[in-house]
Design an enzyme around this catalytic site. Structure first.
Site, PDB file in Angstrom:
ATOM      1  N   LYS A   1     -83.905 -15.728 158.870  1.00  0.00           N
ATOM      2  CA  LYS A   1     -84.158 -14.972 156.754  1.00  0.00           C
ATOM      3  C   LYS A   1     -83.745 -15.298 155.677  1.00  0.00           C
ATOM      4  CE  LYS A   1     -81.539 -11.614 154.199  1.00  0.00           C
ATOM      5  NZ  LYS A   1     -81.502 -12.810 153.470  1.00  0.00           N
TER       6      LYS A   1
ATOM      7  N   GLU B   1     -71.261 -20.476 160.834  1.00  0.00           N
ATOM      8  CA  GLU B   1     -70.852 -21.477 160.194  1.00  0.00           C
ATOM      9  C   GLU B   1     -70.136 -20.802 158.839  1.00  0.00           C
ATOM     10  OE1 GLU B   1     -70.814 -23.838 156.945  1.00  0.00           O
ATOM     11  OE2 GLU B   1     -72.587 -24.694 157.574  1.00  0.00           O
TER      12      GLU B   1
ATOM     13  N   CYS C   1     -69.821 -25.261 151.642  1.00  0.00           N
ATOM     14  CA  CYS C   1     -68.692 -24.507 152.159  1.00  0.00           C
ATOM     15  C   CYS C   1     -67.346 -25.825 152.734  1.00  0.00           C
ATOM     16  CB  CYS C   1     -69.494 -23.926 153.453  1.00  0.00           C
ATOM     17  SG  CYS C   1     -70.879 -25.173 154.457  1.00  0.00           S
TER      18      CYS C   1
ATOM     19  N   GLU D   1     -61.697 -19.581 148.325  1.00  0.00           N
ATOM     20  CA  GLU D   1     -63.135 -20.814 147.935  1.00  0.00           C
ATOM     21  C   GLU D   1     -63.339 -20.873 146.627  1.00  0.00           C
ATOM     22  OE1 GLU D   1     -66.125 -22.424 150.667  1.00  0.00           O
ATOM     23  OE2 GLU D   1     -66.395 -20.503 151.197  1.00  0.00           O
TER      24      GLU D   1
END
Length: 487
Positions: free
Chosen positions: A181, A257, A291, A388
């Site tokens: 997906k 991850e 990331c 982040e």
């Protein structure tokens, strides 16, 4: 309409059991260009029923695919790689249109994504087992590795090609079948490579793409289905924890991850020009929406001002614009929510004593364009020290000595990527071993490659992608005891 050399790559239906498929209720959602707001296409908005259909197709296809030799699977994957590289320009144009990154970056991502298909095509023939010396006479101990089964994968919008190939290529090489997906922002890249996979000869049901704007519903079906034996996800830590809990109901293998908070440490003996080059490469790739991009710049007192000055000049030279524009290095952020998050983090830092020495606001181009920004005087009391950023913002922190740099770098629940610059060989080894991160870049700002294991520690995830280690995530180890062999 987006013009391509091969217009058939612009697919607008999902791909299930070897067929281009619509949602059962004909629901669709729009895919838009973040630079212009233009609707590029509408794609099926699928939920549980269609996801279950894809899982069942993958389950049916699994025995025949797993039974093929590694060399047979390798040949098909190799053809897929060659088709991706032949279509590099079209695939890059699709990516830039739906994701916004500059065309040059998109071309690079297509080559990077294809490299995983090439690598794991080669690894398909190298899934080795063992023969263990017997513990008693008349017995032999054999260890074999077999494909785990149906794999469910959910991938993000920031690397809409490479995040799919990095998960699906090793799964397919190992003999698994896949239900993937893609992110609702960027499904067209996934559908384009599914078209190429079909041309390469992947049998029906082996590789399936479910498009949906209801990620939680699709994710729940993938994680809780007993037919799915392995689940892989790239995204936020919060969502990763939820999916991990859901996967526990069937005790399936999981790879995650997740988020990062990468430190970029500049010691006083660093080559500052090299450090600046690495900083720009790490921080401003994909507009800071990666990331592994540097999130906190930790700079030793004695070189702080010199580094900040050099870095500011380099950042000021970055060209912002539509990803299709000539020489553009920075495109738009993916959404209004992304812009608002960047504004919030900068505002919080400034309110607590930091200063935006460059940029700090929305770009004059409007939309979701944002100025490349440098914020100095940051401290661990600011939100940017723990969250982040996922935007084109450098946050500069001071440190006194090596011990403080390591403490600051490790003061986070995350542990994906880290970077530091020094010319002291002894320090290289000390700091590299002390950093609590799955990836450490030493005097290097770009660390991603198909030949090395990619993954994090702590709340940045589980498992590794890429390299010889990546295929291990998609196999089960079986021990076979052969008795009665005495003469």
């Amino acid at each position: 309409m987006l013009k391509l050399a091969d217009q058939a790559l612009l697919r607008a239906d999902a791909y299930i059991d070897g067929q281009w498929t619509k949602a059962r209720n004909d629901a669709r959602f729009a895919v838009k260009n973040p630079s212009t707001g233009e609707t590029l296409a509408t794609v099926p908005d699928m939920v549980e029923d269609e996801t279950r259909e894809a899982i069942e197709a993958a389950h049916r296809a699994f025995p025949a695919w797993a039974a093929k030799t590694g060399k047979e699977r390798a040949g098909i994957l190799r053809k897929w790689f060659e088709l991706m590289m032949a279509a590099q320009e079209d695939l890059a144009r699709i990516m830039t249109a739906e994701q916004g990154k500059p065309l040059a970056e998109s071309r690079g991502e297509i080559a990077y994504g294809a490299s995983f298909v090439e690598w794991f095509a080669e690894e398909a023939k190298r899934i080795y087992g063992d023969v263990i010396p017997q513990n008693v006479a008349g017995r032999r101990i054999i260890v074999v590795k077999q494909p785990v089964g149906v794999v469910g994968a959910i991938t993000p919008w920031n690397f809409p090609n490479a995040m799919i190939t990095r998960k699906c290529a090793p799964a397919l090489a190992a003999g698994c079948t896949v239900v993937s997906k893609p992110a609702s922002e960027t499904p067209l890249s996934a559908l384009a490579i599914a078209e190429l996979a079909a041309r390469a000869g992947l049998p029906k049901g082996v590789f399936n793409i479910v498009t949906s704007a209801h990620a939680s519903r699709v994710g729940k079906e993938l994680t809780e289905s007993a037919l799915v034996r392995k689940f892989s996800f790239t995204g936020s830590t919060e969502i990763g924890k939820l999916l991990m809990r859901q996967s526990a109901s069937t005790v399936k293998k999981v790879s995650l991850e997740l988020g990062g908070n990468a430190p970029f440490i500049v010691f006083d003996d660093a080559d500052l020009d090299s450090a600046v080059k690495g900083a720009v490469a790490s921080k401003f790739r994909n507009m800071g929406q990666t990331c592994v991009c540097a999130n906190r710049f930790l700079v030793q007192d004695s070189v702080y001002d010199a580094f900040a000055d050099k870095l500011g000049k380099a950042v000021a030279s970055l060209k912002v614009g539509d990803g299709f524009g000539e020489g553009v290095q920075q495109g738009p952020l993916i959404s209004e929510d992304a812009v608002e998050k960047v504004e919030r983090l900068i505002g919080d830092a400034v309110s607590k004593g930091a200063r935006a020495t460059l940029g700090g606001k929305r770009h004059k181009l409007g939309g979701t364009f944002f100025e490349p920004t440098v914020v100095s005087g940051c401290t661990d009391k600011m939100a940017c020290a723990q969250e982040e950023i996922f935007g084109p913002v450098v946050t500069l922190f001071r440190f006194r000595d090596e011990a403080e740099a390591i403490r600051m770098a490790n003061d986070t629940p995350f542990g994906l990527a880290s970077y530091f610059y020094t010319r002291d060989l002894a320090r290289v080894m000390r700091v590299a071993e002390a950093l609590e991160y799955g990836i450490v870049g030493v005097n290097e700002g770009l660390i991603s490659t198909e030949v090395a294991p990619f993954g994090g520690m702590k709340e940045s995830g589980l498992g590794r992608e890429g390299s010889k280690y990546g295929i291990e995530e998609f196999v089960e180890i079986k021990y076979i005891a052969l008795g009665g062999l005495s003469s």
